[in-house]
Design an enzyme around this catalytic site. Sequence first.
Site, PDB file in Angstrom:
ATOM      1  N   HIS A 296     -10.859  31.167  38.282  1.00  0.00           N
ATOM      2  CA  HIS A 296     -10.474  31.489  39.673  1.00  0.00           C
ATOM      3  C   HIS A 296     -11.692  32.140  40.339  1.00  0.00           C
ATOM      4  O   HIS A 296     -12.762  31.553  40.373  1.00  0.00           O
ATOM      5  CB  HIS A 296      -9.223  32.378  39.601  1.00  0.00           C
ATOM      6  CG  HIS A 296      -8.525  32.627  40.904  1.00  0.00           C
ATOM      7  ND1 HIS A 296      -8.748  31.908  42.039  1.00  0.00           N
ATOM      8  CD2 HIS A 296      -7.567  33.549  41.237  1.00  0.00           C
ATOM      9  CE1 HIS A 296      -7.969  32.359  43.016  1.00  0.00           C
ATOM     10  NE2 HIS A 296      -7.249  33.374  42.559  1.00  0.00           N
ATOM     11  N   HIS A 335     -10.656  21.598  41.635  1.00  0.00           N
ATOM     12  CA  HIS A 335      -9.649  22.462  42.260  1.00  0.00           C
ATOM     13  C   HIS A 335      -8.268  21.900  41.998  1.00  0.00           C
ATOM     14  O   HIS A 335      -8.100  20.674  41.981  1.00  0.00           O
ATOM     15  CB  HIS A 335      -9.900  22.549  43.771  1.00  0.00           C
ATOM     16  CG  HIS A 335      -9.260  23.735  44.395  1.00  0.00           C
ATOM     17  ND1 HIS A 335      -7.953  23.718  44.808  1.00  0.00           N
ATOM     18  CD2 HIS A 335      -9.735  24.985  44.623  1.00  0.00           C
ATOM     19  CE1 HIS A 335      -7.656  24.917  45.290  1.00  0.00           C
ATOM     20  NE2 HIS A 335      -8.702  25.705  45.181  1.00  0.00           N
ATOM     21  N   ASP A 391     -16.463  28.470  45.279  1.00  0.00           N
ATOM     22  CA  ASP A 391     -17.308  29.328  44.446  1.00  0.00           C
ATOM     23  C   ASP A 391     -18.695  28.744  44.199  1.00  0.00           C
ATOM     24  O   ASP A 391     -19.555  29.424  43.666  1.00  0.00           O
ATOM     25  CB  ASP A 391     -16.627  29.582  43.096  1.00  0.00           C
ATOM     26  CG  ASP A 391     -15.484  30.572  43.226  1.00  0.00           C
ATOM     27  OD1 ASP A 391     -15.584  31.465  44.081  1.00  0.00           O
ATOM     28  OD2 ASP A 391     -14.500  30.447  42.485  1.00  0.00           O
TER      29      ASP A 391
HETATM   30  N1  ACO Z   1     -16.025  20.355  35.439  1.00  0.00           N
HETATM   31  C1  ACO Z   1     -15.772  19.262  34.683  1.00  0.00           C
HETATM   32  N2  ACO Z   1     -14.554  18.689  34.589  1.00  0.00           N
HETATM   33  C2  ACO Z   1     -13.569  19.247  35.288  1.00  0.00           C
HETATM   34  C3  ACO Z   1     -13.760  20.372  36.088  1.00  0.00           C
HETATM   35  C4  ACO Z   1     -15.045  20.928  36.164  1.00  0.00           C
HETATM   36  N3  ACO Z   1     -15.295  21.999  36.903  1.00  0.00           N
HETATM   37  N4  ACO Z   1     -12.589  20.715  36.670  1.00  0.00           N
HETATM   38  C5  ACO Z   1     -11.690  19.835  36.239  1.00  0.00           C
HETATM   39  N5  ACO Z   1     -12.275  18.935  35.393  1.00  0.00           N
HETATM   40  C6  ACO Z   1     -11.626  17.821  34.724  1.00  0.00           C
HETATM   41  C7  ACO Z   1     -10.894  18.301  33.495  1.00  0.00           C
HETATM   42  O1  ACO Z   1     -11.703  18.290  32.355  1.00  0.00           O
HETATM   43  C8  ACO Z   1      -9.744  17.349  33.432  1.00  0.00           C
HETATM   44  O2  ACO Z   1     -10.214  16.145  32.889  1.00  0.00           O
HETATM   45  P1  ACO Z   1      -9.268  15.237  31.938  1.00  0.00           P
HETATM   46  O3  ACO Z   1      -8.102  14.849  32.804  1.00  0.00           O
HETATM   47  O4  ACO Z   1     -10.125  14.114  31.542  1.00  0.00           O
HETATM   48  O5  ACO Z   1      -8.859  16.138  30.802  1.00  0.00           O
HETATM   49  C9  ACO Z   1      -9.410  17.080  34.886  1.00  0.00           C
HETATM   50  O6  ACO Z   1     -10.618  17.302  35.592  1.00  0.00           O
HETATM   51  C10 ACO Z   1      -8.319  17.985  35.436  1.00  0.00           C
HETATM   52  O7  ACO Z   1      -8.736  19.338  35.176  1.00  0.00           O
HETATM   53  P2  ACO Z   1      -7.755  20.542  34.971  1.00  0.00           P
HETATM   54  O8  ACO Z   1      -8.486  21.642  34.296  1.00  0.00           O
HETATM   55  O9  ACO Z   1      -6.474  20.069  34.331  1.00  0.00           O
HETATM   56  O10 ACO Z   1      -7.425  20.911  36.473  1.00  0.00           O
HETATM   57  P3  ACO Z   1      -6.642  22.187  36.953  1.00  0.00           P
HETATM   58  O11 ACO Z   1      -6.016  21.824  38.224  1.00  0.00           O
HETATM   59  O12 ACO Z   1      -5.770  22.711  35.883  1.00  0.00           O
HETATM   60  O13 ACO Z   1      -7.795  23.266  37.148  1.00  0.00           O
HETATM   61  C11 ACO Z   1      -9.637  24.404  38.015  1.00  0.00           C
HETATM   62  C12 ACO Z   1      -8.406  23.534  38.352  1.00  0.00           C
HETATM   63  C13 ACO Z   1      -9.209  25.586  37.135  1.00  0.00           C
HETATM   64  C14 ACO Z   1     -10.214  24.950  39.298  1.00  0.00           C
HETATM   65  C15 ACO Z   1     -10.686  23.518  37.281  1.00  0.00           C
HETATM   66  O14 ACO Z   1     -11.134  22.507  38.144  1.00  0.00           O
HETATM   67  C16 ACO Z   1     -11.836  24.329  36.735  1.00  0.00           C
HETATM   68  O15 ACO Z   1     -11.726  24.892  35.645  1.00  0.00           O
HETATM   69  N6  ACO Z   1     -12.967  24.429  37.504  1.00  0.00           N
HETATM   70  C17 ACO Z   1     -14.089  25.241  37.064  1.00  0.00           C
HETATM   71  C18 ACO Z   1     -13.839  26.698  37.388  1.00  0.00           C
HETATM   72  C19 ACO Z   1     -13.919  26.985  38.866  1.00  0.00           C
HETATM   73  O16 ACO Z   1     -14.838  26.574  39.556  1.00  0.00           O
HETATM   74  N7  ACO Z   1     -12.936  27.751  39.364  1.00  0.00           N
HETATM   75  C20 ACO Z   1     -12.875  28.155  40.759  1.00  0.00           C
HETATM   76  C21 ACO Z   1     -11.797  27.386  41.481  1.00  0.00           C
HETATM   77  S1  ACO Z   1     -11.745  27.858  43.189  1.00  0.00           S
HETATM   78  C22 ACO Z   1     -10.986  29.329  43.153  1.00  0.00           C
HETATM   79  O17 ACO Z   1     -10.188  29.639  42.329  1.00  0.00           O
HETATM   80  C23 ACO Z   1     -11.378  30.275  44.159  1.00  0.00           C
END
Ligand code: ACO
Length: 458
Positions: A296, A335, A391
């Site tokens: 987050h 996201h 971010d």
């Molecule tokens: N880098 C690489 N792959 C990613 C990323 C990423 N940043 N984010 C998602 N994916 C991929 C996952 O590996 C997954 O792939 P798969 O379906 O082949 O397994 C798919 O995309 C879905 O990802 P989830 O983690 O299930 O998505 P979720 O909606 O649960 O998570 C989140 C969203 C937590 C923001 C995620 O994208 C992430 O971890 N991003 C990196 C951390 C980040 O930047 N957080 C800030 C978000 S903005 C905020 O909170 C203010």
Amino acid sequence: MSEETKIITEMIVGASQKAREETSNEPEPELTQPLQWPVKAMIGPGLEGAIACESKIGYVNGSKGWLIYRGYDIFDLCAYSTFEEVSYLLLNGDLPTASELDNFKQKLVSYGFLNQTLRLLMSSPVESMNTMSAIRLGTLLMRRTITPLDLEDGNPFRADFINCDEDSIPMETAPKGEVHAIYEFKRPSDDMDNNEACIHLIAGLATITAAVARIHQGRMPIEPDPDLGHAANLLYMMTGRKPTPVEERIMDIALILHADHGMNASTFAAMVVASTLSDIYFSVGSGIAALNGPLHGGANEQVVRTLMEIGGPENVPAWVKETLSSKGKVMGFGHRVYKAYDPRARVLSVLAKFLAETNESIKPLFDTAQSLEKEVVSQLGTKKNIFPNVDFFSGIVYSCLGIAPEMFTPIFAVSRVSGWTARILEYLENNRIFRPRAMYTGEFNKQYVPFDQREGKK
Ligand code: ACO
């Protein structure tokens, strides 16, 4: 408005036009209708797709990449408004008139003086604490001591605990000290209700965050300057230097951008606590705790550390290949709601570019970021709808303003407290305690085995 701040406005208008060209902004009908409880929803892991409540505060159009606060487009608010106006808007439903804004700003300034709370905070080892835990502690220290719960029969009067020589009293003995120390936690005015507490919290988080930054630099906190706006004061209290108009404007825009974002994890955490009718200070403390996580708000700090680790644009392809092949996540991308380019990242991207151009030490980080953006979007944009989020560029912007990475997420909290408090107030109008259930997949009817008859196996 100076020439340079005019340029900033033009850049935001340009980013807005680009967003309009690339996406359209029709509301998603299924998420903009009044609810008839109970609702049917397809719910995924992590409550994806669940609808927790109705709200008039803000709307995220995830498939198109648009963000609205109380009906106003985020690009317009960034281009033309201030954090004070936006906080007022979120809390009250519309933009303030001149006198309403003046009154709101005066309150922010007066509630920003938290000398006694800061003295209390400084009795903890703030310099060696994680900055988010320090601001959380500071927020809880702002809380009034006496609540109806504290005064229930049988509960000792909390103030009695405060002002005595604790070292001389055995742990199991309730100390009886003088009561005058009650002050600091007390509401600044006796008629402070939750609406007023929201403004107290918005003002206070800036002062506390700046104080934590100063203490981490080995310096003493400084008081707000009543002649400065909220964003300028935040920078002033952190650095001890009055910001330039450009620095002030950019911090103001960053605060506007982070102020609210639907039912994100920290907002939900704050609302869950509020729904128990716990104190709003506790609720905001829970929001801060949730925001801290690297999935987050904590991602902004991780992004800058990642860019440093990558070491330059030339290393990006190999780094991305290795990260993705080991199923790693690239911080600052992806996201839960946005499946298009995050509009906040569009604004922060142009601000980061503007600042980095004239900042020799940050320019290489920005170049690396641009290259990383290109590489990740080309690999995951169409395939998985993964684009930069809020971010990704914020850390570069803050670095250009001379802010240390450990303060990035606290600054996010300084802004998001407006959204947390607005949504808490709104939810409490028709409060129902949040209480989902889990699907039990454990066993039934197990025979209890007395302790001395259990063998080896766990
Ligand atoms: N880098 C690489 N792959 C990613 C990323 C990423 N940043 N984010 C998602 N994916 C991929 C996952 O590996 C997954 O792939 P798969 O379906 O082949 O397994 C798919 O995309 C879905 O990802 P989830 O983690 O299930 O998505 P979720 O909606 O649960 O998570 C989140 C969203 C937590 C923001 C995620 O994208 C992430 O971890 N991003 C990196 C951390 C980040 O930047 N957080 C800030 C978000 S903005 C905020 O909170 C203010």
